[in-house]
Scaffold this motif. Structure first.
Motif, PDB file in Angstrom:
ATOM      1  N   ALA A  85       0.820  -1.217   0.000  1.00  0.00           N
ATOM      2  CA  ALA A  85       0.000   0.000   0.000  1.00  0.00           C
ATOM      3  C   ALA A  85       0.850   1.261   0.000  1.00  0.00           C
ATOM      4  N   HIS A  86       2.063   1.188   0.565  1.00  0.00           N
ATOM      5  CA  HIS A  86       2.882   2.397   0.668  1.00  0.00           C
ATOM      6  C   HIS A  86       3.666   2.714  -0.595  1.00  0.00           C
ATOM      7  N   PHE A  87       3.647   1.843  -1.589  1.00  0.00           N
ATOM      8  CA  PHE A  87       4.363   2.121  -2.830  1.00  0.00           C
ATOM      9  C   PHE A  87       3.776   3.358  -3.504  1.00  0.00           C
ATOM     10  N   ALA A  88       4.632   4.319  -3.827  1.00  0.00           N
ATOM     11  CA  ALA A  88       4.173   5.542  -4.470  1.00  0.00           C
ATOM     12  C   ALA A  88       4.058   5.375  -5.980  1.00  0.00           C
ATOM     13  N   GLY A  89       4.861   4.484  -6.567  1.00  0.00           N
ATOM     14  CA  GLY A  89       4.841   4.288  -8.007  1.00  0.00           C
ATOM     15  C   GLY A  89       3.876   3.196  -8.409  1.00  0.00           C
TER      16      GLY A  89
END
Length: 524
Positions: A511-515
């Motif tokens: 969930a924390h992946f920005a890409g």
């Protein structure tokens, strides 16, 4: 590869191979000249394009963006040492006070994982079921570790001690540059041996290895501006003038040997997250300019210059050559401990409203803000006014000889990163954008109608000794099952790389992946 636990067919393994800070313009030139045949072959077989890390004004956050998959406002790791406002000092990043979540903690243990010499990663927690090696030939010195614990010793027995030695950060000579060239070439060859060794003993789902020595070579062998080249004999000069290309071609040769040992069905990405170009060196003098502004020539500064602590004054008084001889000989842990000691009193905080932070190319200025800094003096209600004051003051400085400005302006960090971001408080407040008429060593100094002259020492070179400095230009080449070959018309974000790898592995996206996965690299 064995069947996955869910009984499905195995996915092809993934190799991520980094050439740290390999400048794309040099790569293009050498590929065209036939001197990097392995990268040329990869381009023919795979998809290739450009990368950039956001925001591009922080050139050293590229690796944390890759291994965290998150933006700098979320993880705060934009340099090797950053400002800790709770302790009013600089510190090397440490998970004990700045927790970081690397991608491998989001990857199911069923995936066999190897991470070798990932820059900045030595202090990160590792999984007990992964293979890890850090500090073998990283340009950035963060100590070393290995997993299994005896892996380091086994590799030394089979391949000898690491070729890389401590960085000679400071004035350079023909001898130090020749030593750097030799270390890069030998180190590339040795690291290829290490990678081939590990690939031959196991089959990994994800094998991530970074050739760190191109980074070192590009910093010091970019050109000969930082030595007295007129005193160098013809043969040595020719060797040094070709040294940068030799570093890149040796990396290409090493890369080819690793690819020869890779599984035939592997998906491969070869990449660099940033590049390198000529170092004009003006960032080394930002502190002096800020100190002059702070003391003030028209009443806008803080009056008399604020006197720093004894340890900081001693550090600044020591010649680089002497200081580096000391720091190269003491344990890495001692160096890490010294940084917070000298930075704790690098200014008289009661009289300091703003100060320079360590930087890579662009300058970084931070306010000593009440309620954020332990010893803050600037009222948050006055923050915008003080930043505008600093911006206006910086713009008044011109090169003494040409009369041209050396700074084109600044950017408030709150315009780049949301002020509400969880790690915003660890970042600078102002980014200084340089636009000098020439390199700083060709300048006698700067002058301001408001703040007077600041002259540099006669015949000076850069304190760092680095003729090359970073650019934001990154690149990738990807090949493997389902990846259509050819050039990409787009520039992708570094944060997109790890989501692409997770997609290849069939792993859920954290969930924390920005890409997000790169569409052009989605398997057909």
């Amino acid at each position: 590869m064995e069947m996955k636990r869910d009984g499905s067919s195995p996915t092809p393994p993934v190799l991520l191979l980094g050439l740290d800070a390999a400048e794309i313009e040099v790569v293009d030139r050498l590929v065209a000249a036939g001197r990097m045949p392995n990268l040329a072959r990869l381009r023919e077989q795979g998809r290739w394009g450009r990368l950039q890390t956001q925001p591009p004004h922080f050139l050293s956050l590229v690796w944390s963006t890759l291994f965290c998959g998150s933006r700098v406002g979320e993880q705060g790791w934009y340099f090797n040492k950053i400002w800790n406002p709770d302790r009013q000092r600089l510190q090397f990043v440490d998970p004990s006070w700045l927790p970081i979540q690397p991608f491998w903690h989001s990857l199911d243990p069923k995936y066999r994982l190897a991470v070798l010499d990932l820059p900045y990663a030595t202090e990160l927690s590792i999984r007990q079921d992964m293979t890890a090696l850090n500090g073998w030939q990283c340009h950035d010195a963060f100590g070393r570790n290995s997993l299994p614990a005896d892996l380091w010793g086994q590799l030394v027995e089979r391949h000898g001690k690491p070729r890389l030695t401590a960085e000679v950060f400071g004035p350079q000579t023909a001898a130090t540059l020749l030593a750097t060239r030799r270390e890069v070439i030998e180190g590339n060859r040795q690291f290829a041996d290490v990678c081939r060794d590990l690939l031959s003993h196991d089959r990994f789902d994800l094998f991530l290895a970074v050739f760190g020595l191109v980074h070192r070579g590009s910093h010091y062998l970019w050109d000969l501006s930082q030595i007295d080249a007129d005193d160098v004999d013809k043969a040595t000069r020719a060797l040094l003038e070709g040294g940068l290309d030799d570093c890149y071609t040796s990396a290409d040769e090493a890369l080819g040997r690793v690819l020869d040992a890779a599984p035939a069905d592997a998906r491969v990405v070869v990449f660099a997250l940033h590049g390198m170009g000529p170092n004009d060196g003006w960032y080394e003098f930002l502190s002096r300019i800020l100190e002059r502004i702070h003391s003030g020539g028209d009443g806008t500064g803080g009056g008399a210059p604020a006197k720093p602590g004894l340890l900081f004054r001693l550090k600044r008084a020591l010649p680089w050559t002497l200081a580096r001889q000391v720091t190269r000989r003491i344990p890495a842990a001692w160096n890490k401990a010294l940084v917070p000691l000298w930075s704790r009193r690098m200014h008289d905080w009661a009289k300091t409203r703003y100060f320079a932070l360590p930087m890579d190319y662009n300058g970084y200025v931070r306010l000593n803000l009440k309620g954020r800094e332990q010893e803050g003096v600037v009222d948050p209600a006055d923050a915008d006014r003080v930043l505008a004051e600093v911006d206006a003051a910086l713009r008044t400085f011109r090169d003494i000889d040409s009369g041209k400005p050396v700074i084109r302006g600044t950017i408030k960090v709150d315009e780049l990163i949301p002020p509400t971001a969880p790690r915003r408080r660890y970042l600078p407040d102002l980014v200084v954008l340089w636009d000098p008429p020439g390199p700083v060593w060709a300048s006698k100094g700067v002058v301001s109608d408001r703040f007077g002259e600041i002259r540099w020492p006669e015949g000076h070179k850069l304190a760092s000794g680095r003729s090359g400095n970073h650019t934001p230009r990154g690149w990738f080449i990807a090949k493997g099952p389902g990846i259509a070959p050819g050039p990409s018309p787009r520039t992708y974000d570094t944060a997109d790389l790890m989501p692409t790898v997770f997609q290849w592995l069939g792993a859920p996206q954290p969930a924390h992946f920005a890409g997000r996965p790169i569409e052009e690299l989605r398997p057909d």
